[in-house]
Design a protein around this motif. Sequence first.
Motif, PDB file in Angstrom:
ATOM      1  N   LYS A 211      39.039  55.269  31.435  1.00  0.00           N
ATOM      2  CA  LYS A 211      39.749  55.602  32.670  1.00  0.00           C
ATOM      3  C   LYS A 211      40.973  54.722  32.909  1.00  0.00           C
ATOM      4  CE  LYS A 211      38.968  56.742  37.509  1.00  0.00           C
ATOM      5  NZ  LYS A 211      37.962  56.938  38.587  1.00  0.00           N
ATOM      6  N   PHE A 212      40.862  53.412  32.601  1.00  0.00           N
ATOM      7  CA  PHE A 212      41.947  52.483  32.932  1.00  0.00           C
ATOM      8  C   PHE A 212      42.599  51.825  31.718  1.00  0.00           C
ATOM      9  CE2 PHE A 212      39.025  52.440  36.611  1.00  0.00           C
ATOM     10  CZ  PHE A 212      39.894  52.883  37.595  1.00  0.00           C
ATOM     11  N   GLY A 213      42.106  52.094  30.528  1.00  0.00           N
ATOM     12  CA  GLY A 213      42.702  51.501  29.341  1.00  0.00           C
ATOM     13  C   GLY A 213      41.934  50.278  28.861  1.00  0.00           C
ATOM     14  N   TRP A 214      42.134  49.937  27.608  1.00  0.00           N
ATOM     15  CA  TRP A 214      41.352  48.861  26.986  1.00  0.00           C
ATOM     16  C   TRP A 214      41.599  47.502  27.617  1.00  0.00           C
ATOM     17  CZ3 TRP A 214      43.794  44.774  24.525  1.00  0.00           C
ATOM     18  CH2 TRP A 214      45.158  44.924  24.289  1.00  0.00           C
ATOM     19  N   GLU A 215      42.793  47.270  28.173  1.00  0.00           N
ATOM     20  CA  GLU A 215      43.076  45.966  28.781  1.00  0.00           C
ATOM     21  C   GLU A 215      42.155  45.674  29.962  1.00  0.00           C
ATOM     22  OE1 GLU A 215      45.316  48.357  28.369  1.00  0.00           O
ATOM     23  OE2 GLU A 215      47.165  47.607  27.413  1.00  0.00           O
ATOM     24  N   SER A 216      41.754  46.734  30.695  1.00  0.00           N
ATOM     25  CA  SER A 216      40.904  46.539  31.872  1.00  0.00           C
ATOM     26  C   SER A 216      39.556  45.944  31.512  1.00  0.00           C
ATOM     27  CB  SER A 216      40.708  47.871  32.596  1.00  0.00           C
ATOM     28  OG  SER A 216      40.002  48.793  31.778  1.00  0.00           O
ATOM     29  N   ALA A 217      39.114  46.171  30.279  1.00  0.00           N
ATOM     30  CA  ALA A 217      37.821  45.628  29.846  1.00  0.00           C
ATOM     31  C   ALA A 217      37.878  44.113  29.695  1.00  0.00           C
ATOM     32  CB  ALA A 217      37.394  46.271  28.529  1.00  0.00           C
ATOM     33  N   PHE A 218      39.061  43.525  29.707  1.00  0.00           N
ATOM     34  CA  PHE A 218      39.218  42.065  29.741  1.00  0.00           C
ATOM     35  C   PHE A 218      39.516  41.569  31.156  1.00  0.00           C
ATOM     36  CE2 PHE A 218      40.376  43.058  25.295  1.00  0.00           C
ATOM     37  CZ  PHE A 218      39.531  42.188  24.628  1.00  0.00           C
ATOM     38  N   TYR A 219      40.363  42.287  31.875  1.00  0.00           N
ATOM     39  CA  TYR A 219      40.801  41.816  33.196  1.00  0.00           C
ATOM     40  C   TYR A 219      39.684  41.857  34.236  1.00  0.00           C
ATOM     41  CZ  TYR A 219      45.583  42.118  31.388  1.00  0.00           C
ATOM     42  OH  TYR A 219      46.733  41.950  30.651  1.00  0.00           O
ATOM     43  N   VAL A 220      38.883  42.904  34.218  1.00  0.00           N
ATOM     44  CA  VAL A 220      37.827  43.031  35.231  1.00  0.00           C
ATOM     45  C   VAL A 220      36.769  41.930  35.092  1.00  0.00           C
ATOM     46  CG1 VAL A 220      35.954  44.506  36.072  1.00  0.00           C
ATOM     47  CG2 VAL A 220      38.200  45.495  35.588  1.00  0.00           C
ATOM     48  N   PRO A 221      36.221  41.655  33.891  1.00  0.00           N
ATOM     49  CA  PRO A 221      35.271  40.538  33.778  1.00  0.00           C
ATOM     50  C   PRO A 221      35.880  39.194  34.172  1.00  0.00           C
ATOM     51  CG  PRO A 221      35.137  41.948  31.854  1.00  0.00           C
ATOM     52  CD  PRO A 221      36.333  42.401  32.631  1.00  0.00           C
ATOM     53  N   ALA A 222      37.150  38.978  33.839  1.00  0.00           N
ATOM     54  CA  ALA A 222      37.799  37.716  34.208  1.00  0.00           C
ATOM     55  C   ALA A 222      37.881  37.569  35.725  1.00  0.00           C
ATOM     56  CB  ALA A 222      39.197  37.642  33.593  1.00  0.00           C
ATOM     57  N   ALA A 223      38.258  38.643  36.425  1.00  0.00           N
ATOM     58  CA  ALA A 223      38.359  38.590  37.881  1.00  0.00           C
ATOM     59  C   ALA A 223      37.000  38.321  38.524  1.00  0.00           C
ATOM     60  CB  ALA A 223      38.951  39.895  38.406  1.00  0.00           C
ATOM     61  N   LEU A 224      35.964  38.982  38.033  1.00  0.00           N
ATOM     62  CA  LEU A 224      34.617  38.758  38.568  1.00  0.00           C
ATOM     63  C   LEU A 224      34.169  37.320  38.376  1.00  0.00           C
ATOM     64  CD1 LEU A 224      32.835  42.050  37.404  1.00  0.00           C
ATOM     65  CD2 LEU A 224      33.569  41.453  39.723  1.00  0.00           C
ATOM     66  N   THR A 225      34.543  36.731  37.256  1.00  0.00           N
ATOM     67  CA  THR A 225      34.157  35.344  36.985  1.00  0.00           C
ATOM     68  C   THR A 225      34.842  34.381  37.951  1.00  0.00           C
ATOM     69  OG1 THR A 225      33.867  35.897  34.648  1.00  0.00           O
ATOM     70  CG2 THR A 225      34.031  33.563  35.206  1.00  0.00           C
ATOM     71  N   PHE A 226      36.096  34.623  38.274  1.00  0.00           N
ATOM     72  CA  PHE A 226      36.794  33.772  39.247  1.00  0.00           C
ATOM     73  C   PHE A 226      36.068  33.774  40.594  1.00  0.00           C
ATOM     74  CE2 PHE A 226      40.766  34.525  36.622  1.00  0.00           C
ATOM     75  CZ  PHE A 226      40.888  33.193  36.237  1.00  0.00           C
ATOM     76  N   VAL A 227      35.640  34.936  41.043  1.00  0.00           N
ATOM     77  CA  VAL A 227      34.919  35.042  42.320  1.00  0.00           C
ATOM     78  C   VAL A 227      33.582  34.305  42.236  1.00  0.00           C
ATOM     79  CG1 VAL A 227      33.819  36.640  43.938  1.00  0.00           C
ATOM     80  CG2 VAL A 227      36.026  37.226  42.897  1.00  0.00           C
TER      81      VAL A 227
END
Length: 517
Positions: A211-227
């Motif tokens: 749905k959002f492209g392969w890059e999102s599979a890196f960005y979303v886990p990184a954002a969750l980890t920051f929180v």
Amino acid sequence: MARIILKKFDVIPARLNLWVMLFTSCWVAYMLRVNISLNLIAMVPQTSHNSSSTSQCGAKDDVVRNTSLQHVDIADVREVPRQVPGGASFDWTADQQALILGSYFWCYPLTSLAGGMAAERWGPRLVVFVTSLASAVLTALSPVASSWNYLALVVIRFFLGFASGFIYPALHVLVARWAPPAEKGKFVSATMGGTLGTVVTWSLTGPLIEKFGWESAFYVPAALTFVWCFFWWYLVADTPSEHPRISVKEKNYILDALGDKVKKSKGLPPFKSIVKSFPFLAMIVLHYGNLWGLYFIMTVGPKFVASVLGFELSAAGVISALPYLARLVMATIFGFIGDFILARKLMTTTVIRKFFCLFSHILPGLLLLCLIYAGCSTTLSVALITMSMGFNGAATLTNLQNHQDLAPSYAGTLYGIANCIGSTAGFFTPMITAYFTRNGNGFEQWRPVFYIGASVYVVSAVFFIFFGTGNIQDWNFAENTKENKDDKNNDLKEMNGITTRTGDAKDAKDTPLSVIS
């Protein structure tokens, strides 16, 4: 708003908060670790010149079946390009992909070795916070590194493994300092949170990429980890005595239950005694067998499901995650069983550790042997993989807890040493898989891989059954003075048997960890 949410956590006893944070810390660590296994399938087009692209159990359009025989193993397979929606177009060979998968583990064993000592010296709270934050940054940089060169992604994964190696030993230091003996199994089961991290990551990565492209599979886990890092820093303390919001009753219960068996040490562990300890060697062998099976399914499981069984990417993620969900559920059940047995003096600690090797190692190994003869019966194959990993949940009663038995004061160091050695399986399994599947992805190529995995499982368990123990070792008290020798002998007698606490038992039931029990 954030302050209001955090205040609600304060009404929950510290032990339950800690259990949740232990669980989610493993979730986060594995989320950043395993996403690459599925991401690579999307990043590298499954073209005809890529030997990892063909499926022996593919869809009807891809396979010309021999009508005289029903088994699909002898089907003629056409090399048809398979494009993944939202995927990239990196032209990386099977060997280069194996290099990317294995690079995480190049330094991971060494930092695992140092992780326990770092946590014992500077505190597990700080160690986990810093390394998790660094891991999030590295994951967010992965798409940029991939666009440069596959070697840049190898470097990112290398440093990600470097940071992550500190986490698990540090968590075991927290368990040693916080978990009353009667609740040890439940706290150790919290370290199975990585299992749910794997389940969620592999289940959502495919749809996320499409749905959002392969890059999102890196960005979303990184954002969750920051929180997550924010909550970790607020809710966790190194010891009950240092927690700013723990109730007096709960703090007294934990400290009284632990006694003086776990001491904070600023000096070096007794390495000479540790190295010479044969029970510790047996624990290392058992831990290695467990990690071999775990890393095998984690690193190459998605490839087997997608390339051999023929599932599409989104389905491959879900199917590959099922075994980890079974492992999580069974780990929790086995944790309860172990605490129940100890509380009622049905078995000694040593007998528990050896008996449950049947479930954590021997049965999973035998099920892997069955898997290699399941052929293209996808239902049977998925069921066997799921049961194998499910039974391995009993590791909460064997290798994942044995270091706490041997020397609770140095639990982080012992786990770090065992993980240092065991984690080498993380880069051996992709290499071995790449070697045997270099010329194809049929069952004939995969069978030796499963033979090796099953053998390591079973042999390590047999070794521990003969030479392992659940008794505390005298070098746990290496820093004790002569005046404390009598106390040490009493501690040895108490911890090598099975003790039942009274007095504070009622207080324990009054705290929310009883919800878990």
